[in-house]
Design an enzyme around this catalytic site. Structure first.
Site, PDB file in Angstrom:
ATOM      1  N   LYS A 180      47.835  37.922  55.881  1.00 49.56           N
ATOM      2  CA  LYS A 180      49.252  37.324  56.013  1.00 49.56           C
ATOM      3  C   LYS A 180      49.789  37.563  57.264  1.00 49.56           C
ATOM      4  O   LYS A 180      49.456  38.038  58.049  1.00 49.56           O
ATOM      5  CB  LYS A 180      49.881  37.948  54.620  1.00 49.56           C
TER       6      LYS A 180
HETATM    7  C1  LIG Z   1      50.109  32.386  46.952  1.00 51.46           C
HETATM    8  C2  LIG Z   1      49.569  33.726  46.801  1.00 51.46           C
HETATM    9  N1  LIG Z   1      50.205  34.423  45.910  1.00 51.46           N
HETATM   10  C3  LIG Z   1      49.582  35.811  45.671  1.00 51.46           C
HETATM   11  C4  LIG Z   1      48.622  36.507  46.367  1.00 51.46           C
HETATM   12  C5  LIG Z   1      48.323  37.920  45.981  1.00 51.46           C
HETATM   13  O1  LIG Z   1      48.575  38.560  46.989  1.00 51.46           O
HETATM   14  P1  LIG Z   1      47.860  40.133  47.220  1.00 51.46           P
HETATM   15  O2  LIG Z   1      46.414  39.751  47.683  1.00 51.46           O
HETATM   16  O3  LIG Z   1      48.730  40.862  48.228  1.00 51.46           O
HETATM   17  O4  LIG Z   1      48.076  40.662  45.728  1.00 51.46           O
HETATM   18  C6  LIG Z   1      48.088  35.654  47.354  1.00 51.46           C
HETATM   19  C7  LIG Z   1      47.200  36.271  48.066  1.00 51.46           C
HETATM   20  O5  LIG Z   1      46.285  35.807  48.791  1.00 51.46           O
HETATM   21  C8  LIG Z   1      48.340  34.228  47.541  1.00 51.46           C
HETATM   22  O6  LIG Z   1      47.934  33.458  48.617  1.00 51.46           O
END
Ligand SMILES: Cc1ncc(COP(=O)(O)O)c(C=O)c1O
Length: 376
Positions: free
Chosen positions: A183
């Site tokens: 990210k």
């Molecule tokens: C659109 C979206 N929502 C939620 C998440 C979840 O984030 P995390 O990987 O930090 O749990 C991601 C992660 O790739 C994502 O791309």
């Protein structure tokens, strides 16, 4: 063969390491002063009143669902073109995700289809700023207000983006960020929910700490041992040293966004008008921060191109399999092909190209020439 170029990669510099080391040498390594400082900094950066930092973007989505009181019998409208965690957070709370189709040009949730999905059980709309481009928040806000629904932004792709000059973080009732390594900034694992609501803020700080109304540091500093668990919560706490890394990374975010946008322009110039390749559409009223750079392939098999790019050392990826087609959702909720035709069609055509600030122009040109060759 070229050096392998991944689709995304973190950037950790010496000052980031120093910031983490400093906290590791301090008294607090979890839920200390760096957590609150990071929350303030991110909330300030995006223009929100409050931030609640948690252990992942997924935990942040779950925390947002809890904040608004979603539970059994409720429905939350989510786009089908997203990472599974968006919909999973609804299921964690015992509610039902209602999958909504996306616009075929941008892959953003389609407000016209949102309208059709509203029922008496609807509680919220979850918008996903796919690839880093904000959704049409004016249209979504109007629909949400007219139907008394909460508007949530899954902005895991769009930290630092803007819509009509307004920052992501100010456009929905709650906005969720992820700090996973691919990210815009990273804490290793981590996430945050920002909001202007003191009620949501209070519920979320409790929820990330087992549903307990005070945290350990507050009790230690107040000289008291007494605590009560007032609702069922989780251990979704993030550590102080992760937040120190986040603070250090946040300083670099504007420069990194600029670099992502430069890379996107270089790709655009190379691919616009190039037969079988079509970059995703960008609307004129947004600042797109390019978590992903996604192309659509026409008249040529995506998986063939995927395989030849991987063989040439280019770490392409596919974001995403429409969530309603995953076996879990088919079996638990009876979802099936045909429910979100635009997402299903475009899914077969998309490919994410390498996109991260440390890519050099030479790397980008290598990707461009290998992609051109693969589709020729
Ligand atoms: C659109 C979206 N929502 C939620 C998440 C979840 O984030 P995390 O990987 O930090 O749990 C991601 C992660 O790739 C994502 O791309």
């Amino acid at each position: 063969m070229n050096r392998f170029i991944p689709y995304g990669h973190q950037r950790i510099e010496e000052d980031d390491i120093q910031a983490v080391a400093e906290v590791l040498r301090s008294d607090w390594i979890t839920t200390g002063p760096a957590v609150g400082a990071f929350e303030k900094s991110v909330a300030g950066f995006v223009g929100a009143e409050y931030g609640v930092a948690v252990s992942s973007g997924t935990a942040a989505l779950h925390t947002a669902m809890y904040a608004i009181g979603v539970g059994h019998g409720d429905e939350v409208i989510v786009p089908s073109m997203t990472f599974a965690a968006t919909a999973n957070a609804v299921v964690f709370q015992g509610a039902t995700p209602v999958f909504c189709d996306v616009d075929a040009e941008t892959l953003l949730i389609n407000p016209d289809v949102v309208e059709q999905k509203i029922t008496s059980a609807s509680k919220a709309i979850m918008a996903v700023d796919y690839a880093g481009q904000p959704c049409d928040y004016d249209a979504l806000r109007e629909i949400a207000d007219r139907n008394k629904l909460v508007l949530i932004a899954d902005a895991c792709h769009s930290l630092g983006a803007a819509y009509k000059g307004r920052k992501v973080g100010t456009l929905a009732d709650l906005t969720v960020f992820s700090f996973h390594p691919v990210k815009h900034i990273t804490t290793g694992e981590g996430g945050m929910v920002v909001t202007d609501s003191p009620q949501y803020h209070r519920r979320m700080t409790m929820f990330r700490n087992h549903g307990i109304s005070t945290d350990y540091r507050q009790r230690a500093e107040g000289g008291s041992w007494f605590y009560e668990m007032v609702d069922l919560g989780y251990n979704y706490r993030i550590t102080d040293f992760q937040c120190a890394l986040g603070m250090s990374q946040l300083k670099k975010l504007p420069g990194w966004i600029k670099r992502r946008q430069e890379i996107a322009s270089r790709y655009d110039r190379a691919f616009n008008g190039l037969g079988p390749i079509e970059p995703l559409a960008v609307t004129s009223n947004v600042s797109h921060v390019y978590h992903l750079y996604v192309i659509k392939l026409r008249g040529i098999e995506r998986d063939k191109v995927f395989n030849s790019l991987r063989a040439a050392g280019i770490g392409v990826n596919v974001h995403y399999i429409p969530v309603h087609l995953h076996p879990f959702y088919r079996e638990r909720f009876g979802t099936r092909e045909g429910m979100c035709p635009a997402a299903e069609t475009v899914y077969e055509q998309i490919l994410s190209l390498p996109m991260f600030p440390a890519l050099t122009n030479e790397d980008v040109d290598t990707v461009i020439s290998v992609v051109r060759e693969a589709v020729s």
